[in-house]
Write an enzyme that holds these catalytic residues in place. Structure first.
Site, short mmCIF file in Angstrom:
data_model
loop_
_atom_site.label_atom_id
_atom_site.label_comp_id
_atom_site.label_asym_id
_atom_site.label_seq_id
_atom_site.Cartn_x
_atom_site.Cartn_y
_atom_site.Cartn_z
N GLY A 130 5.33 -3.47 4.13
CA GLY A 130 3.96 -2.21 4.17
C GLY A 130 3.89 -1.79 4.87
O GLY A 130 5.50 -1.43 5.92
N CYS A 131 2.97 -0.54 5.22
CA CYS A 131 2.90 0.30 5.70
C CYS A 131 3.73 0.40 7.26
O CYS A 131 4.08 0.68 7.95
CB CYS A 131 2.63 1.85 5.81
N TYR A 132 2.32 -0.75 7.96
CA TYR A 132 1.97 -0.98 8.78
C TYR A 132 3.20 -2.01 9.68
O TYR A 132 3.93 -1.55 10.28
CB TYR A 132 1.04 -1.98 8.66
N THR A 161 6.06 -1.75 8.97
CA THR A 161 7.22 -0.80 9.15
C THR A 161 6.65 -0.04 10.37
O THR A 161 8.12 -0.49 11.15
CB THR A 161 6.99 -0.13 7.66
N SER A 162 6.47 -0.09 10.34
CA SER A 162 6.25 0.85 11.51
C SER A 162 6.01 -0.01 13.34
O SER A 162 6.07 0.30 14.33
CB SER A 162 4.37 2.07 11.95
#
Lengths: 345, 345, 345, 345
Positions: free
Chosen positions: A148-150, A152-153
């Site tokens: 997921g994007c969150y 990853t960050s």
């Protein structure tokens, strides 16, 4: 040359895959599927691509897909990929799935926040596609569950610090902000221009489904169950995600020590850029690119490290990392097709 | 009718004072000063106001100001107000200062983050203008130091919880996000459209000068020195500020208990709106208004309370609260001139 | 490999040249000059480029420049390039100038809207760099005056129609809208985020200095003096320019005839995309690319053709066209380094 | 005190009526209807209004409406109002309809661009609600067809010039740009944040349904059939509309003469602000207000007048003008409830 298909090519992550793969020198894009736009030229759906791609969208069919493609990206909403992927794997295809269906090791966690899973065996074989952390496993994988994007960050800056035992594992807080494209191309009031423009808000406070995904991976690296406070917010920009992460330090160490820890963990990792102290990350610096920029600041008085990471939610947070994983799976240079130059503005 | 002057009327907080006071039924706007636009009609500087105000900007002069106004708003950069205000007070004027010059009780703290102070005596007489918390003192004050925007958004939700001893005072983190107007009308690359648009970033991480302002007030209510981790971010919107605040709870209590604590502290306070759990604050809901919206969510697993507050940085975060303070100082209804209807979009 | 220098590399057109040239396979970027950032690494000025470029900014010096570069882009404000370029040409360099200094054939016109010209001889040798129209001359040129952004968006659709004598030359109106980056990186209230955001306005109505530039080129193709009504507007977006052009038709012809005229004029011109009638141009479709998208609609009742053209003001409107011109001057494929894939959003 | 109902209160024009009427001193808001939100408190649909309104949305019912309200605003999509309004008028209510259903005198024109009309008799009685132009008729009307946003911005500056016979009636071109809220709250890809943000485009070129509305009114004032070229564009802002209008002049007259013509036509009309030549209109100057700002510039070389008008599409372009019409119909001061102060930013 590897023939590549994209299932669900007309959502934002699908279209972003098309953007990146249309300029990728090592593969050939051969199939695009779309339920909504079956029979329509891709560049009629997205006129930006006029003159750049000659494919039309097709209905999804396992047989056609398997005939035309060796490598498949699944860019569908969760619950659909787990129905189709087992057959693709069975037929010898390699797959990167951008949904949540194959991100979890533990089916119970998946089922507690999504729905029942119909391919639990495959779930265990799938590799979590956080490229810089799991590249060895990804290299040997047939199926990668793209993060997921969150997550990853948040995971990229935290994993090295956890592995080095630098931080108090009970203290982790991630305050994340995402551009609107993270919500996809489906219509909703939340993504209506007039409701998102000039607006900023938190949503799904403490209940977002990316929380267990983050916690499962963090726990693996900590060697014990870990919990994090995670609050997502919606930014009035199209692309970009920034996470501000607060952790208490286990001992008095300097920001430079922590920066050094990240530098050595990510040495020879071209998409991770550790920022100097006086130049914190900005979503604008990574817009359209596969970079993850990480900044650090020690809050000395409170013995707390403040970490800021920035990615483009559609690139490193989704389609770019998916291409990076494909490159690794195909034995290509990790950066192939992902070196588009960043833009100052 | 009280005659009112604004010193520094052509910055954003000055212009916002003009907007609010031009529709205020209880006072008469009589003087606007501006160094940069001396002699220019105010509605030539801000054409939005054409037909609504007939004043021209004047150079600042204590004598003229004292002749024409009974009540003065100082909307100048810090370090200037402390030079002018002692004389105004001496001549019997009432003053609200929107700079940092009279926000601190302790000159040493002010001097550690700003510069040396030339009116330390007056500093002690000045009242901190957090209207809902200090209305009794404000009512009797001649000089009010109007709070910073970030402190307003952080102090309003935290003070009641600290007074009730609900939270672990070592655990406070405020992740705040501000619209660009908070940086004022002066020119800088940071506020250049192309550098702020489609951008999001943290800045002055752990070093912003609002931190000691927040800590001084929190310490007063806690009865002991308090420290907070504070990270400001820049949002690509014109108006709006949202603070996401993380605090560990002293004991197991519910979000409803905390909500009840806020409700009872702010009963009969029309500008504080405690949001229901399923409707967290959004900067859009308070745009152009003097409201502070507060939402709460218990992160049960981590025994942490997540508080979200939203204000318009130019209104409740600056000029609106300044007018609210004037109303209190003049014995007017607190809401006079501040009941402009909110807009859905 | 041709060594390339950029004079004025830290403005927006300079930085955009760096973006495009850093990914250009046929040249080597060797010198970047900047008065403001002398001695500073380029990727410290623009952190987006971290890891992508290893140059520092230098002060401008003709000698250094001539030692290190064979080809020079001048990205300076007008009046400066005409002072430096004669020497560069004298020393055998090829130059593309992005200012107005070498766009005009007629010095009197230049001088009536800019200032006196100190290199009038060279002015006559310089070629107007509207790539698709003047490629034969550009191929042989040592000095190209790169067109203005507004002229590019207006001339590309109009020239073919004028050459075919399809339109009433007294009826031309161009209503153009530009993103804020067109105003450059210099600071001004106009480009302050809070003044441009949520704003839209016309400016320099009928007096913009691009008008005589447009008229000189149109007159050349018409074979007689031509005048056009031109009104620029400022759009609250970073990149993008759209011109809506109104012309009366000389005779009853269909939109398809006009579309055919453009198609045949721009056959084999990869950066011109004539849009189908039901898909008019959108600045978003060309963002970051060197495309000029052109749409047409016949207003039958009024016998008027409505033409809409869209470009990215920083790419086809400035730095992209400059690189295209360099490619032509160096005998490279016109599209080299300019095939970055467009983005759907 | 007049009791007022709003039918269709949860669209953007409905919500804007609530904003304006909630602060209107001369009426009482008694009924809000909404099909989608029946039974839901209005301030739950639009949390901005928390603490400002105590009504819940009801299903539409003629009987309830007639019991509770003396004056009705219809804020429904066209084709619905003509079904309900005859009964309301029959029962003695006064009505302002914000749809197109009662804007036309000639049913054939309406039917050629909308659908068949079921209340043609009433159509003839209805008055076109361009407040400044038709106030005498509006004063005596029971039913007002509130003008479209584009027509308002185009007709206000053109009517005085046509009445004075200053312009060539065959030459009129209106290039208009609207904020996204003009498209309403219904969901569509066009209004999806990611497709509108950083985008600018023309749409419905030469075919928008506001064209015949504009032409019918212009023809009435010209005394003969008039045709205009009208091109709408979509701006990436929430509120605001700007029309740039091009007309050839009948004779050599100055911009000052034209400005004088407007000044005298709109003398004592507080919502029309004729801008000085050096300060052209900006949508930001009228945001949230009922003003129509008009600027003029003579393009002398082409003997063409360039007129720029700016309104807030939701206020003077819809709900504000609707309230203005109500004020006129009820014999109240025209500006009642519409004097909210403009904001500089």
């Amino acid at each position: 040359m590897t023939r590549v298909g994209i299932v669900g090519a007309t959502g934002y992550t699908g279209a972003e895959l098309v953007r990146l793969l249309s300029a990728h020198p090592g593969i050939e894009l051969t199939v695009l599927t779309s339920r909504q736009y079956e029979g329509v030229r891709f560049d009629h759906v997205f006129p930006a691509m006029a003159g750049r791609i000659d494919l039309s969208c097709e209905a999804f069919s396992v047989n056609t897909l398997c005939d035309k493609a060796d490598f498949v990206f699944m860019a569908l909403p969760h619950s659909l990929p787990m129905q189709y992927i087992p057959e693709l794997i069975h037929r010898g295809k390699k797959v990167v799935d951008l949904s949540a269906d194959f991100r979890f090791n533990n089916p119970a966690i998946y089922e507690s926040v999504y729905q029942s899973h119909v391919a639990k065996d495959l779930m265990k074989e799938a590799v979590y596609g956080l490229s810089e952390v799991y590249s060895d496993r990804i290299r040997r994988a047939s199926l990668v569950g793209n993060p997921g994007c969150y997550p990853t960050s948040i995971l990229l800056p935290l994993i090295p610090l956890i592995k080095k035992n630098l931080i108090d594992l009970d203290s982790m807080i991630a305050d994340s902000k995402s551009g609107v494209s993270g919500a996809g191309r489906s219509l909703s009031l939340t993504t209506h221009f007039c409701e998102a423009n000039e607006s900023f808000k938190a949503y799904k406070i403490g209940t977002h489904r990316h929380t267990p995904e983050i916690e499962e991976i963090l726990s693996e690296h900590a060697g014990k169950p870990i919990s994090i406070s995670f609050v997502p917010h919606l930014l009035p920009i199209t692309r970009g995600m920034l996470s501000t992460i607060y952790v208490n330090l286990n001992k008095k160490i300097s920001a430079e020590d922590v920066r050094g820890c990240l530098h050595s963990f990510y040495a020879r990792r071209p998409f991770i850029r550790i920022r100097p102290e006086n130049q914190p990350p900005d979503t604008l610096y990574v817009r359209g690119t596969n970079y993850c920029d990480i900044g650090l600041k020690l809050d000395q008085k409170n013995n707390r490290m403040i970490i800021v990471s920035a990615i483009d939610n559609l690139v490193k947070g989704a389609s770019g990392q998916a291409v990076q994983n494909m490159n690794i799976m195909l034995g290509l240079e990790e950066t192939t097709g992902l070196t588009l130059p960043p833009s100052a503005i």
